[in-house]
Design a protein around this motif. Sequence first.
Motif, PDB file in Angstrom:
ATOM      1  N   PHE A  33      57.855  17.190  46.344  1.00  0.00           N
ATOM      2  CA  PHE A  33      59.026  18.118  47.611  1.00  0.00           C
ATOM      3  C   PHE A  33      59.407  17.336  48.821  1.00  0.00           C
ATOM      4  O   PHE A  33      59.723  18.215  49.715  1.00  0.00           O
ATOM      5  CB  PHE A  33      58.855  20.094  47.479  1.00  0.00           C
ATOM      6  CG  PHE A  33      58.517  19.690  45.758  1.00  0.00           C
ATOM      7  CD1 PHE A  33      60.096  20.260  45.259  1.00  0.00           C
ATOM      8  CD2 PHE A  33      57.255  20.142  45.321  1.00  0.00           C
ATOM      9  CE1 PHE A  33      60.051  20.652  44.167  1.00  0.00           C
ATOM     10  CE2 PHE A  33      57.530  20.667  44.080  1.00  0.00           C
ATOM     11  CZ  PHE A  33      58.470  20.880  42.818  1.00  0.00           C
ATOM     12  N   GLY A  35      59.896  16.347  52.692  1.00  0.00           N
ATOM     13  CA  GLY A  35      61.278  16.141  52.744  1.00  0.00           C
ATOM     14  C   GLY A  35      62.383  17.133  52.450  1.00  0.00           C
ATOM     15  O   GLY A  35      62.978  17.210  52.704  1.00  0.00           O
ATOM     16  N   LYS A  36      62.038  18.202  51.563  1.00  0.00           N
ATOM     17  CA  LYS A  36      62.963  19.091  50.915  1.00  0.00           C
ATOM     18  C   LYS A  36      62.428  20.397  50.888  1.00  0.00           C
ATOM     19  O   LYS A  36      61.018  21.127  50.735  1.00  0.00           O
ATOM     20  CB  LYS A  36      63.062  18.821  49.321  1.00  0.00           C
ATOM     21  CG  LYS A  36      64.420  19.715  49.131  1.00  0.00           C
ATOM     22  CD  LYS A  36      64.455  18.916  47.784  1.00  0.00           C
ATOM     23  CE  LYS A  36      65.654  19.099  46.939  1.00  0.00           C
ATOM     24  NZ  LYS A  36      65.914  18.778  45.525  1.00  0.00           N
ATOM     25  N   PRO A  37      63.115  21.224  51.255  1.00  0.00           N
ATOM     26  CA  PRO A  37      62.556  22.563  51.460  1.00  0.00           C
ATOM     27  C   PRO A  37      61.920  22.878  50.386  1.00  0.00           C
ATOM     28  O   PRO A  37      62.869  22.364  48.957  1.00  0.00           O
ATOM     29  CB  PRO A  37      63.800  24.055  52.022  1.00  0.00           C
ATOM     30  CG  PRO A  37      64.903  22.505  52.627  1.00  0.00           C
ATOM     31  CD  PRO A  37      64.173  21.154  52.226  1.00  0.00           C
ATOM     32  N   LEU A  38      61.599  24.160  49.915  1.00  0.00           N
ATOM     33  CA  LEU A  38      60.581  24.424  48.644  1.00  0.00           C
ATOM     34  C   LEU A  38      60.038  26.294  48.484  1.00  0.00           C
ATOM     35  O   LEU A  38      60.146  26.947  49.888  1.00  0.00           O
ATOM     36  CB  LEU A  38      59.693  24.118  48.350  1.00  0.00           C
ATOM     37  CG  LEU A  38      58.573  24.119  47.375  1.00  0.00           C
ATOM     38  CD1 LEU A  38      59.490  23.986  45.576  1.00  0.00           C
ATOM     39  CD2 LEU A  38      57.974  23.414  47.027  1.00  0.00           C
ATOM     40  N   GLY A  69      70.045  22.430  48.670  1.00  0.00           N
ATOM     41  CA  GLY A  69      68.697  21.995  49.375  1.00  0.00           C
ATOM     42  C   GLY A  69      67.454  22.322  49.550  1.00  0.00           C
ATOM     43  O   GLY A  69      66.500  21.402  49.464  1.00  0.00           O
ATOM     44  N   VAL A  70      67.396  23.437  48.015  1.00  0.00           N
ATOM     45  CA  VAL A  70      66.115  24.098  48.482  1.00  0.00           C
ATOM     46  C   VAL A  70      65.607  23.637  46.870  1.00  0.00           C
ATOM     47  O   VAL A  70      66.341  24.645  45.854  1.00  0.00           O
ATOM     48  CB  VAL A  70      65.931  25.800  48.398  1.00  0.00           C
ATOM     49  CG1 VAL A  70      64.900  26.650  48.811  1.00  0.00           C
ATOM     50  CG2 VAL A  70      66.728  25.526  50.346  1.00  0.00           C
ATOM     51  N   ALA A  71      64.184  23.890  46.559  1.00  0.00           N
ATOM     52  CA  ALA A  71      63.759  23.569  45.244  1.00  0.00           C
ATOM     53  C   ALA A  71      62.796  24.904  44.963  1.00  0.00           C
ATOM     54  O   ALA A  71      62.579  24.945  46.141  1.00  0.00           O
ATOM     55  CB  ALA A  71      62.839  22.122  45.224  1.00  0.00           C
ATOM     56  N   ALA A 133      60.964  21.576  55.281  1.00  0.00           N
ATOM     57  CA  ALA A 133      61.020  20.660  54.509  1.00  0.00           C
ATOM     58  C   ALA A 133      59.826  19.588  54.925  1.00  0.00           C
ATOM     59  O   ALA A 133      59.966  18.699  54.392  1.00  0.00           O
ATOM     60  CB  ALA A 133      62.225  19.639  55.317  1.00  0.00           C
TER      61      ALA A 133
END
Length: 160
Positions: A33, A35-38, A69-71, A133
């Motif tokens: 994950f 570079g990506k919000p989680l 864009g959030v996992a 991120a």
Amino acid sequence: MTELAPVELKIGDKAADFDLPRDGGGHVRLADFAGKPLVIYFYPKDDTTACTTESISFTALAADFAKIGVALLGVSPDSVKSHDKFVKKHALSIPLAADEEKAMAMAYGVWREKSMYGRTYMGVVRTTFLIGAGGRIARIWDKVKVAGHAEDVFAAAKEL
């Protein structure tokens, strides 16, 4: 012999690394994950009332989280086999990590003493982390009440 103090992560702390088996096979890692919000939601047990409601609520909002864009990742001490049955039974679309050794739960400080009906025991305290991120914790929900929780997390995630 001294006991280890429980971990207590705070907003701004770096998210603890993990590498766990997941439903459907394979592994899930924090690095997946990058570079990506989680959103990581810890729950006590597959296929129990509150845990099922929480997982279904996050699944219902999964497409909305994806649009911003959030996992999403669910974590419990249950086995991959248990997760597979849980996902299939309730048509869940969120990856579920199997933390059978409770290593991730301990690293995030959610494996704690609980009590019910006068009995104390160790277990997962329902907790959700929103990780930005950059890999730092942006928000923590401790001792989560399930009703409306996924919506609250989504609202906070939109603010990132």
